[in-house]
Design a protein around this motif. Sequence first.
Motif, PDB file in Angstrom:
ATOM      1  N   ASP A 119      -8.495 -11.803   3.691  1.00 39.15           N
ATOM      2  CA  ASP A 119      -8.158 -10.645   2.693  1.00 39.15           C
ATOM      3  C   ASP A 119      -8.317  -9.240   3.105  1.00 39.15           C
ATOM      4  O   ASP A 119      -7.246  -8.409   2.558  1.00 39.15           O
ATOM      5  CB  ASP A 119      -9.320 -10.842   1.401  1.00 39.15           C
ATOM      6  N   GLU A 120      -9.064  -8.905   4.022  1.00 41.71           N
ATOM      7  CA  GLU A 120      -9.198  -7.639   4.618  1.00 41.71           C
ATOM      8  C   GLU A 120      -7.763  -7.320   5.078  1.00 41.71           C
ATOM      9  O   GLU A 120      -7.462  -6.381   5.377  1.00 41.71           O
ATOM     10  CB  GLU A 120     -10.400  -7.434   5.583  1.00 41.71           C
ATOM     11  N   MET A 121      -7.536  -8.361   5.939  1.00 38.74           N
ATOM     12  CA  MET A 121      -6.127  -7.991   6.903  1.00 38.74           C
ATOM     13  C   MET A 121      -4.768  -7.955   5.816  1.00 38.74           C
ATOM     14  O   MET A 121      -3.965  -6.824   6.102  1.00 38.74           O
ATOM     15  CB  MET A 121      -5.930  -9.290   7.774  1.00 38.74           C
ATOM     16  N   ARG A 122      -4.920  -8.432   4.650  1.00 43.11           N
ATOM     17  CA  ARG A 122      -3.910  -8.227   3.698  1.00 43.11           C
ATOM     18  C   ARG A 122      -3.864  -7.104   3.183  1.00 43.11           C
ATOM     19  O   ARG A 122      -3.004  -6.499   2.887  1.00 43.11           O
ATOM     20  CB  ARG A 122      -4.156  -9.608   2.711  1.00 43.11           C
ATOM     21  N   GLU A 123      -5.046  -6.247   2.768  1.00 43.44           N
ATOM     22  CA  GLU A 123      -5.222  -4.926   2.473  1.00 43.44           C
ATOM     23  C   GLU A 123      -4.870  -4.033   3.360  1.00 43.44           C
ATOM     24  O   GLU A 123      -3.995  -2.902   3.120  1.00 43.44           O
ATOM     25  CB  GLU A 123      -6.839  -4.785   2.230  1.00 43.44           C
ATOM     26  N   ARG A 124      -4.816  -4.247   4.503  1.00 37.79           N
ATOM     27  CA  ARG A 124      -4.470  -3.436   5.630  1.00 37.79           C
ATOM     28  C   ARG A 124      -2.828  -3.499   5.986  1.00 37.79           C
ATOM     29  O   ARG A 124      -2.401  -2.503   5.951  1.00 37.79           O
ATOM     30  CB  ARG A 124      -4.947  -3.831   7.026  1.00 37.79           C
ATOM     31  N   TYR A 125      -2.384  -4.727   5.501  1.00 39.86           N
ATOM     32  CA  TYR A 125      -0.902  -4.814   5.644  1.00 39.86           C
ATOM     33  C   TYR A 125      -0.286  -4.141   4.358  1.00 39.86           C
ATOM     34  O   TYR A 125       1.010  -3.543   4.507  1.00 39.86           O
ATOM     35  CB  TYR A 125      -0.383  -6.104   5.823  1.00 39.86           C
ATOM     36  N   LEU A 126      -1.064  -4.061   3.273  1.00 39.68           N
ATOM     37  CA  LEU A 126      -0.580  -3.464   2.116  1.00 39.68           C
ATOM     38  C   LEU A 126      -0.287  -1.960   2.316  1.00 39.68           C
ATOM     39  O   LEU A 126       0.579  -1.137   2.027  1.00 39.68           O
ATOM     40  CB  LEU A 126      -1.193  -3.828   0.939  1.00 39.68           C
ATOM     41  N   ARG A 127      -1.448  -1.359   2.942  1.00 36.89           N
ATOM     42  CA  ARG A 127      -1.645   0.198   3.531  1.00 36.89           C
ATOM     43  C   ARG A 127      -0.299   0.355   4.306  1.00 36.89           C
ATOM     44  O   ARG A 127       0.260   1.328   4.013  1.00 36.89           O
ATOM     45  CB  ARG A 127      -2.835   0.482   4.130  1.00 36.89           C
ATOM     46  N   LEU A 128      -0.181  -0.610   5.413  1.00 35.91           N
ATOM     47  CA  LEU A 128       0.898  -0.326   6.452  1.00 35.91           C
ATOM     48  C   LEU A 128       2.216  -0.305   5.591  1.00 35.91           C
ATOM     49  O   LEU A 128       3.182   0.632   5.861  1.00 35.91           O
ATOM     50  CB  LEU A 128       1.143  -1.319   7.234  1.00 35.91           C
ATOM     51  N   ALA A 129       2.492  -1.120   4.638  1.00 39.13           N
ATOM     52  CA  ALA A 129       3.761  -1.377   3.748  1.00 39.13           C
ATOM     53  C   ALA A 129       3.962   0.005   3.171  1.00 39.13           C
ATOM     54  O   ALA A 129       5.144   0.819   2.964  1.00 39.13           O
ATOM     55  CB  ALA A 129       3.652  -2.357   2.954  1.00 39.13           C
ATOM     56  N   GLN A 130       2.935   0.744   2.596  1.00 36.86           N
ATOM     57  CA  GLN A 130       2.846   1.994   1.876  1.00 36.86           C
ATOM     58  C   GLN A 130       3.380   3.031   2.801  1.00 36.86           C
ATOM     59  O   GLN A 130       4.007   3.766   2.437  1.00 36.86           O
ATOM     60  CB  GLN A 130       1.690   2.113   1.076  1.00 36.86           C
ATOM     61  N   LEU A 131       2.740   2.964   3.969  1.00 38.47           N
ATOM     62  CA  LEU A 131       3.002   4.067   4.944  1.00 38.47           C
ATOM     63  C   LEU A 131       4.521   4.065   5.449  1.00 38.47           C
ATOM     64  O   LEU A 131       5.116   5.108   5.974  1.00 38.47           O
ATOM     65  CB  LEU A 131       1.965   3.958   6.130  1.00 38.47           C
ATOM     66  N   VAL A 132       5.160   2.910   5.560  1.00 39.47           N
ATOM     67  CA  VAL A 132       6.369   2.701   6.189  1.00 39.47           C
ATOM     68  C   VAL A 132       7.392   3.002   5.160  1.00 39.47           C
ATOM     69  O   VAL A 132       8.658   3.367   5.531  1.00 39.47           O
ATOM     70  CB  VAL A 132       6.363   1.169   7.031  1.00 39.47           C
ATOM     71  N   SER A 133       7.079   2.964   3.898  1.00 38.64           N
ATOM     72  CA  SER A 133       8.285   3.194   3.037  1.00 38.64           C
ATOM     73  C   SER A 133       8.018   4.506   2.126  1.00 38.64           C
ATOM     74  O   SER A 133       7.035   5.066   2.085  1.00 38.64           O
ATOM     75  CB  SER A 133       8.275   2.158   1.750  1.00 38.64           C
ATOM     76  N   ASP A 134       9.343   5.079   2.025  1.00 37.96           N
ATOM     77  CA  ASP A 134       9.189   6.531   1.364  1.00 37.96           C
ATOM     78  C   ASP A 134       9.129   6.340   0.003  1.00 37.96           C
ATOM     79  O   ASP A 134       9.884   5.870  -0.843  1.00 37.96           O
ATOM     80  CB  ASP A 134      10.613   7.291   1.553  1.00 37.96           C
ATOM     81  N   PRO A 135       7.809   6.955  -0.878  1.00 40.65           N
ATOM     82  CA  PRO A 135       7.636   6.631  -2.235  1.00 40.65           C
ATOM     83  C   PRO A 135       8.679   7.239  -3.167  1.00 40.65           C
ATOM     84  O   PRO A 135       8.858   6.987  -4.206  1.00 40.65           O
ATOM     85  CB  PRO A 135       6.263   7.103  -2.472  1.00 40.65           C
ATOM     86  N   GLU A 136       9.569   8.192  -2.540  1.00 43.22           N
ATOM     87  CA  GLU A 136      10.490   8.783  -3.427  1.00 43.22           C
ATOM     88  C   GLU A 136      12.007   8.080  -3.375  1.00 43.22           C
ATOM     89  O   GLU A 136      12.627   8.223  -4.160  1.00 43.22           O
ATOM     90  CB  GLU A 136      10.742  10.233  -2.912  1.00 43.22           C
ATOM     91  N   ALA A 137      11.857   7.237  -2.393  1.00 41.51           N
ATOM     92  CA  ALA A 137      13.121   6.301  -2.159  1.00 41.51           C
ATOM     93  C   ALA A 137      13.199   5.321  -3.449  1.00 41.51           C
ATOM     94  O   ALA A 137      12.443   4.695  -4.048  1.00 41.51           O
ATOM     95  CB  ALA A 137      13.115   5.627  -1.131  1.00 41.51           C
ATOM     96  N   PRO A 138      14.440   4.810  -3.655  1.00 45.92           N
ATOM     97  CA  PRO A 138      14.552   3.724  -4.744  1.00 45.92           C
ATOM     98  C   PRO A 138      13.905   2.616  -4.049  1.00 45.92           C
ATOM     99  O   PRO A 138      13.567   2.438  -2.993  1.00 45.92           O
ATOM    100  CB  PRO A 138      16.187   3.354  -4.412  1.00 45.92           C
ATOM    101  N   LEU A 139      13.660   1.852  -5.071  1.00 43.39           N
ATOM    102  CA  LEU A 139      12.924   0.487  -4.763  1.00 43.39           C
ATOM    103  C   LEU A 139      13.459  -0.554  -3.923  1.00 43.39           C
ATOM    104  O   LEU A 139      12.839  -0.972  -2.859  1.00 43.39           O
ATOM    105  CB  LEU A 139      12.498  -0.122  -6.030  1.00 43.39           C
ATOM    106  N   THR A 140      14.664  -0.742  -4.072  1.00 43.15           N
ATOM    107  CA  THR A 140      15.408  -1.512  -2.671  1.00 43.15           C
ATOM    108  C   THR A 140      15.190  -0.751  -1.463  1.00 43.15           C
ATOM    109  O   THR A 140      15.107  -1.626  -0.714  1.00 43.15           O
ATOM    110  CB  THR A 140      17.088  -1.330  -3.206  1.00 43.15           C
ATOM    111  N   ASP A 141      15.148   0.488  -1.336  1.00 46.81           N
ATOM    112  CA  ASP A 141      14.981   1.060  -0.220  1.00 46.81           C
ATOM    113  C   ASP A 141      13.545   1.110   0.348  1.00 46.81           C
ATOM    114  O   ASP A 141      13.362   0.692   1.760  1.00 46.81           O
ATOM    115  CB  ASP A 141      15.381   2.759   0.096  1.00 46.81           C
ATOM    116  N   GLN A 142      12.643   0.832  -0.486  1.00 46.56           N
ATOM    117  CA  GLN A 142      11.202   0.703  -0.141  1.00 46.56           C
ATOM    118  C   GLN A 142      10.992  -0.859   0.374  1.00 46.56           C
ATOM    119  O   GLN A 142      10.255  -0.913   1.193  1.00 46.56           O
ATOM    120  CB  GLN A 142      10.595   1.093  -1.352  1.00 46.56           C
TER     121      GLN A 142
END
Length: 185
Positions: A119-142
């Motif tokens: 579970d802890e690992m999954r939380e870290r990967y969610l954070r990585l996913a957030q960091l690698v995508s531009d929150p201003e970009a369209p969802l398809t690009d994210q």
Amino acid sequence: MSGQRSDTREKIQQLALELFSEQGYDQTSLREIAERLGVTKAALYYHFKSKEDIVASLFQDVNDEVDNVIKWAEGQPSTPATRQELIRRYAAMTRGRGSALFRFLQENRAAVHELKTADEMRERYLRLAQLVSDPEAPLTDQFRARLAFFALNGGAFVLRDYDITSEERDDIALQVALELVAGSG
């Protein structure tokens, strides 16, 4: 002395990971790990009391490395270059033992699902996913950017039927991951 202890710990982790991946987590015993290492079960218990402890230590080692990548990324401007460097750093982390751990995860989902460290690992990967995508970009690009991690983690599995080295598989997966991030904004 601590260097020898660390070496033994790493040998136990490596062998256990190999056995878990080959035979399955449930089919591998501590006795078998000790026998393959040529040590007594008591010597193995000195480092790890259970298979769960071994897996937890593997997850903790990877989580520490992921935390370092996250910490680095959080200290950088959110630019395409930063996102690509994040992928490069993550890819470097997943080579070697990281690759074997991801293979173990894929092949032993049921056993791993119940572990708190997963579970802890999954939380870290969610954070990585957030960091690698531009929150201003369209969802398809994210989404495209987040798929970069699947390319890196799944490269060995998806390309296993090709007659290429693991290094070549890793290089192909990295190239695809970088293209996914570059194409996302």
